[in-house]
Design a protein around this motif. Structure first.
Motif, PDB file in Angstrom:
ATOM      1  N   SER A   1       0.859  -1.170   0.000  1.00 28.61           N
ATOM      2  CA  SER A   1       0.000   0.000   0.000  1.00 28.61           C
ATOM      3  C   SER A   1       0.901   1.227   0.000  1.00 28.61           C
ATOM      4  N   ALA A   2       0.336   2.388   0.291  1.00 32.09           N
ATOM      5  CA  ALA A   2       1.170   3.585   0.304  1.00 32.09           C
ATOM      6  C   ALA A   2       0.555   4.672   1.167  1.00 32.09           C
TER       7      ALA A   2
ATOM      8  N   MET B   1       0.117   7.977   0.662  1.00 35.70           N
ATOM      9  CA  MET B   1      -0.842   8.823  -0.048  1.00 35.70           C
ATOM     10  C   MET B   1      -1.312  10.052   0.720  1.00 35.70           C
TER      11      MET B   1
ATOM     12  N   MET C   1      -2.547  13.769   1.113  1.00 43.91           N
ATOM     13  CA  MET C   1      -3.318  14.531   0.123  1.00 43.91           C
ATOM     14  C   MET C   1      -2.438  15.530  -0.624  1.00 43.91           C
TER      15      MET C   1
ATOM     16  N   ARG D   1      -0.269  13.635  -8.861  1.00 41.97           N
ATOM     17  CA  ARG D   1      -0.698  12.409  -8.206  1.00 41.97           C
ATOM     18  C   ARG D   1      -0.154  11.157  -8.889  1.00 41.97           C
TER      19      ARG D   1
ATOM     20  N   GLU E   1      -6.945  -0.839   0.080  1.00 39.20           N
ATOM     21  CA  GLU E   1      -5.732  -0.359  -0.582  1.00 39.20           C
ATOM     22  C   GLU E   1      -4.788  -1.490  -0.975  1.00 39.20           C
TER      23      GLU E   1
ATOM     24  N   SER F   1      -4.089   5.878  -9.774  1.00 34.89           N
ATOM     25  CA  SER F   1      -4.917   7.081  -9.658  1.00 34.89           C
ATOM     26  C   SER F   1      -5.892   6.876  -8.504  1.00 34.89           C
ATOM     27  N   PHE F   2      -6.468   7.959  -8.023  1.00 35.54           N
ATOM     28  CA  PHE F   2      -7.454   7.839  -6.945  1.00 35.54           C
ATOM     29  C   PHE F   2      -8.742   7.158  -7.421  1.00 35.54           C
ATOM     30  N   MET F   3      -8.878   7.068  -8.718  1.00 32.30           N
ATOM     31  CA  MET F   3     -10.027   6.373  -9.283  1.00 32.30           C
ATOM     32  C   MET F   3      -9.901   4.874  -9.019  1.00 32.30           C
TER      33      MET F   3
ATOM     34  N   PHE G   1      -7.049   3.306  -7.086  1.00 25.14           N
ATOM     35  CA  PHE G   1      -6.484   2.952  -5.783  1.00 25.14           C
ATOM     36  C   PHE G   1      -7.498   3.462  -4.768  1.00 25.14           C
TER      37      PHE G   1
ATOM     38  N   MET H   1      -9.095   4.597  -1.526  1.00 23.72           N
ATOM     39  CA  MET H   1      -8.878   5.023  -0.148  1.00 23.72           C
ATOM     40  C   MET H   1     -10.254   5.280   0.451  1.00 23.72           C
TER      41      MET H   1
END
Ligand code: FES
Ligand code: FES
Lengths: 170, 810
Positions: B189-190, B192, B194, B279, B700, B714-716, B718, B720
């Protein structure tokens, strides 16, 4: 190599935090970059630049929008409110005040996006339940707070709005 | 003091600024600076054949293009190996810009500087790099079989191999009445945050000085690294960490390539240069963590008491090891949790893979260790048909057995020795909070409604406040303003407030008068950084000690001026007064004037002080030999070892019988970080940690394909957790002060996320009745496990029914 090497600048006239502004920007410039770097309103943050995190949320004619998904030129003739427009240290908006009371932020990077989102939400639903408050913020990512205190802040902000309307608080 | 500051849930001083858009994060600084962007490797493993920039030169706004060939002297040498270790026999670090070869997707190959970021990216797109692809090594199994190598001169891809033991495990296992084997794995995981990473640098040609701003967790580290790389005197480099939008570990690595390249470009070009990570860059070129495979062999007696524990694990360290082997060392020591393991042996291999490098992510190796140990505890309980909390409590180190020395070396190279803690008391609180003993009835009720619920538990001990030291500096101005500085940084932990509380309490001044600066090497050049839950312990105590020095000086000066004994004085609300006779007094601002024998009346405070100017003793100098002008003080805190915080979590989950969706119904935390400076901030840390833990348990993961492409960058993709995924967190606290430091503090930053994966696994297993051995777990995976269980490929829990109520057993 067909793209132009020099960019054409377009004129934009818009209202930002109640002030009419005129500026120029290339067609591809994101509204987030325009606000942050051209108008130097750095309160609006960029967390993903692909529309998922909500950090860049501003109000466009009162409605929350992701400024990383809009071009600056599309703000032409619209009214934009950024976090700087929600209040000042001396006169905080209800949501801002609620966040400071409820420990609704840690690093504060996601915060402007939450503040704008919640401000618009409370206009529509001034008396949310805890469940509704949680739903209202569930389009914004925060990596620090675990959201619990943000939910609390939404409810507290609603209360502050009522107190202010009733004149029981400044 | 009118109000007690230390221990009170004071509202944060930093918040009014941050909620009104007044934060100053890295990308908010340096208006008009040139922008840097990077061409990064699209291959996980390849040789660089050629770089052609000719097509990029015509872009209007281009300032410079740099490849490895352009980097002079030490800038072109490999980045430092920050934490060497004898077991790290094959440490490898990258170049700031790749030289000849790339070892992971995202490795920087070319740096571009242009008038703005849009143009810099235009340039990047027109640069052609020819690669000759090499076989990529992706995933721990591929690295372990060693058929392909990440670095041709590292046999078996083994960067490090370490064994630690205490007692004879072979013998203990051979003599144990019961032995179990478990295979347990955790994915990558990571952190991340913001806000991604970022660097801004300004070169001042007149003074030959460099000023760097970095969204770092260690400004002193960045400063030293840049000075060394750019061959500048340390005195000519300063580094400031401005407001930082979260760190969670990934911003402690220093230097990141960009932290060398951007300052070097600023110096070379004589202009401000800034780089703000986007990102996608963060996903593919900033560090990850967590990926480990574990094999546990445990021996125990009929009561469930541990006799011997033998753990082997394989750690994925990615393509390089600049941060050493801190993460696996932490796993290997901290998996012991609150338990006495009997004989213990842990052996790990840290392996290279062609994926982005690994450095600590909040919890740093502990979530994996806790998962391994807590799954083992559950397995023992299940095997013997005992209550899971009971098995844990039978293995606890007891309060009267503290300090407890495990006979191992911790991550700081010092003994793994617990200073204090009351595990039975913590467990009792947790059981009460979650309603442990009533769960059977609750489950029966749920079952009757066709619902599946499970209860999970997880316990951990966390070494916090590792040394070597931090410092505090206090200066009281003539206005009464108290300036406090410490060198470590802040990424949202509320240091401005917690440290101000300590000073307000120790000194006796209103908190409004206290102003804290962190992470600015101009104000405090000696510091380590904010990581490993060390800020409150290290800087908090250093600041308290410094405050005590200043207070002593203030009282000495005031005693002279007021002609009373020091012992008769106290400071209340910023005023030094005679105890019992508050009429005789002077403000700290006035004391500050008196501390500096200037002859100029700059302000009202200085004028007021003239009334205290006694007759001058002409036989003495204005400043005594053993004194300094000014009301200032400094001190450092340096402990002999880490302090050990602890906690226990329990959760109730519901799994959908059809869709296998997993819902956390309740989440309970009992937390012990010693004395709390600000319980509101501590709770906030716990909430945030649990949320990250929930992410690690359920959502994650870094999905690399076999060619080493990160498919979910991407946040799409991955996932969270949003507010909709994080449960309401119920907390209770226990305060067992640390005997190691003056304030009794233990760290609280990471605790929240350590046991979550273990707790959720425990709860899902309890709901489903078959073992959960790999996390994170998605509904699809749970659904597949159910199918395998139904086909008989996955065993049922052995004695699952044994500790249910009799009605349920039918
Ligand atoms: S920055 Fe716009 S949604 Fe993330
Ligand atoms: S407060 Fe840091 S991301 Fe929300």
């Amino acid at each position: 190599m067909s793209e132009p090497t020099t960019e054409e600048l377009l004129d934009i006239t818009l209202t930002v935090n109640g002030v009419r502004r005129q500026a120029q920007a290339p067609a591809r410039r994101l509204l987030s970059d325009f606000l942050r770097h051209d108008l130097q309103l750095t309160g609006t943050h960029v967390g993903c630049e692909h529309g998922v995190c909500g950090a860049c949320t501003v109000l466009v004619d009162g409605a929350p929008m992701r400024s990383c998904l809009m071009f600056a030129v599309t703000a032409q003739a619209h009214a934009i409110t950024t976090v700087e427009g929600l209040g000042t240290i001396e006169a905080m908006g209800p949501v801002q005040q609620a966040f400071t009371e409820c420990h609704g932020l840690q690093c504060g990077f996601c915060t402007p996006g939450f503040l704008t989102t919640i401000t618009a939400y409370l206009e529509e639903n001034p008396e949310p339940t805890e469940h509704e408050a949680r739903e209202a913020i569930s389009g914004n990512l925060c990596r620090c707070t675990g959201y619990q205190n943000i939910v609390k802040s939404v409810l507290r902000a609603a209360e502050i709005r009522r107190e202010r309307a009733a004149g029981t608080r400044p | 003091m009118t109000t007690k500051m230390f221990g009170a849930p004071i509202r944060r001083k930093e918040d009014p600024r941050l909620v009104t858009g007044g934060g100053r994060y890295l990308d908010d600084l340096g208006h008009g600076a040139l922008a840097a962007a990077f061409v990064r490797s699209p291959h996980a493993h390849a040789r660089i054949v050629d770089i052609d920039v000719s097509g990029a030169l015509e872009v209007d706004g281009l300032v410079a293009i740099y490849t490895h060939e352009d980097l002079p002297g030490r800038v072109g040498e490999p980045l430092p190996l920050l934490i060497p270790h004898p077991a790290l026999t094959h440490g490898r670090t990258p170049y700031a810009l790749a030289k000849d070869e790339v070892n992971h997707v995202g490795e920087p190959v070319v740096m571009v500087v242009a008038r703005d970021r849009y143009l810099a990216e235009d340039v990047c797109q027109r640069i052609r790099v020819d690669y000759e692809p090499l076989a990529p090594v992706v995933g721990i199994e591929r690295a372990r079989d060693g058929a392909e190598l990440v670095h041709p001169d590292v046999p078996g891809n083994v960067a490090a191999h370490l064994v630690q033991q205490n007692g004879d495990v072979e013998e203990a296992l051979a003599g144990a009445p019961h032995v179990l084997d478990l295979d347990l794995s955790i994915e990558r995981s990571a952190c991340m945050p913001m806000e991604g990473k970022g660097v801004l640098a300004r070169w001042d040609p007149e003074k030959a000085e460099l000023r760097i701003f970095s969204s770092t967790q260690t400004s002193t580290g960045v400063r030293a690294a840049v000075a060394a790389k750019l061959d500048l005197p340390l005195a000519k480099v300063e580094c400031i960490a401005p407001d930082v939008g979260g760190g969670f570990g990934v911003k402690i690595m220093h230097p990141w390539p960009e932290e060398i390249l951007v300052p070097w470009a600023a110096k070379t070009l004589g202009q401000q240069v800034k780089w703000t990570e986007d990102r996608r860059e963060h996903f593919i070129s900033s560090a990850h963590e967590r990926g480990q495979l574990h094999q546990v062999r445990v021996g125990f007696d009929d009561d469930g008491r541990l006799l011997g524990l033998d753990v082997k694990f394989w750690h994925d360290n990615g393509a390089y090891t600049p941060y050493g082997i801190i993460v696996p060392i932490i796993t290997s020591t901290q998996l012991l949790g609150p338990y006495k393991p009997g004989a213990y042996r842990c052996e790990f291999w840290s392996l290279y893979t062609n994926t982005v490098l690994v450095t600590p992510y909040r919890g740093a190796g502990r979530p994996q260790g806790c998962f391994a140990m807590e799954r083992t505890m559950d397995a023992i309980a299940d095997y013997l048909g005992l209550d899971r909390a009971e098995v844990r409590s039978r293995n606890f180190i007891l309060p009267e057995e503290m300090p407890w020395d495990h006979g191992l070396l911790f991550q700081d190279g010092r003994p793994l020795r617990y200073d204090s803690g009351d595990f039975p008391a913590s467990l009792a609180k947790l059981k009460a909070l979650v309603g442990w003993d009533d769960f059977a009835a609750y489950r029966a009720e749920a079952q009757a409604q066709g619902r599946k619920v499970g209860l999970g538990i997880g316990c951990y001990v966390e070494g916090t406040g590792v040394g070597p030291y931090e410092g505090g500096h206090i200066q009281i101005e003539t206005s009464g303003r108290v300036n406090v500085s410490t060198g470590l940084t802040s990424q949202g932990q509320g240091h401005e407030t917690s440290f101000a509380q300590i000073v307000a309490e120790e000194l006796g001044v209103p908190i409004e008068d206290v102003f804290v600066t962190t992470g600015d090497t101009r104000r405090m050049p000696y510091a380590v950084g904010t990581f490993a839950s060390r800020a409150a312990v290290m800087s908090g105590n250093a600041i308290a000690l410094a405050t005590r020095n200043v207070k002593a000086k203030a009282l000495r000066i005031a005693a002279d001026a007021l002609e009373v004994a020091v012992e008769d004085l106290e400071i209340v609300d910023g005023v030094v007064q005679v105890k019992g006779a508050p009429g005789t007094q002077m403000s700290l601002g006035t004391v500050s004037v008196l501390s500096n024998p200037l002859r100029y009346a700059f302000d009202e405070a200085a004028k007021a002080a003239t009334q205290f100017a006694g007759t001058t003793d002409l036989s003495k100098p204005p400043v005594a030999d053993d004194d300094e002008p000014g009301l200032e003080g400094k001190d450092f805190y340096s402990p002999t070892q880490a302090t050990f915080a602890n906690g226990m979590h329990a959760a109730i989950v519901e799994t959908d019988p059809v869709t296998a969706e997993i819902r956390i119904l309740r989440y309970c935390v009992v937390h012990d970080c010693g004395t709390m400076i600000n319980p509101m901030i501590v709770e906030g840390q716990v909430h945030g940690g649990v949320a990250q833990g929930v992410g690690g348990a359920l959502y994650e993961r870094m999905v690399y394909d076999e060619s080493g492409q990160l498919l979910n960058a991407s946040f799409m993709d991955f996932l969270m957790p949003y507010a909709s995924e994080v449960p309401f967190i119920e907390t209770d606290h226990l305060e067992t002060p640390s005997p190691l430091n003056p304030l009794g503090i233990k760290g609280a930053g990471e605790a929240g996320c350590i046991p979550v994966t273990a707790v959720i696994a425990s709860a899902i297993e309890d709901a489903e009745g078959f073992p959960i051995t790999s996390m994170p777990i998605s509904p699809v995976e749970l659904w597949e496990l159910r199918a395998r269980h139904a086909r008989g490929e996955l065993p049922s829990l052995a004695h699952h029914a044994a500790y249910r109520t009799s009605e349920e057993n039918q």
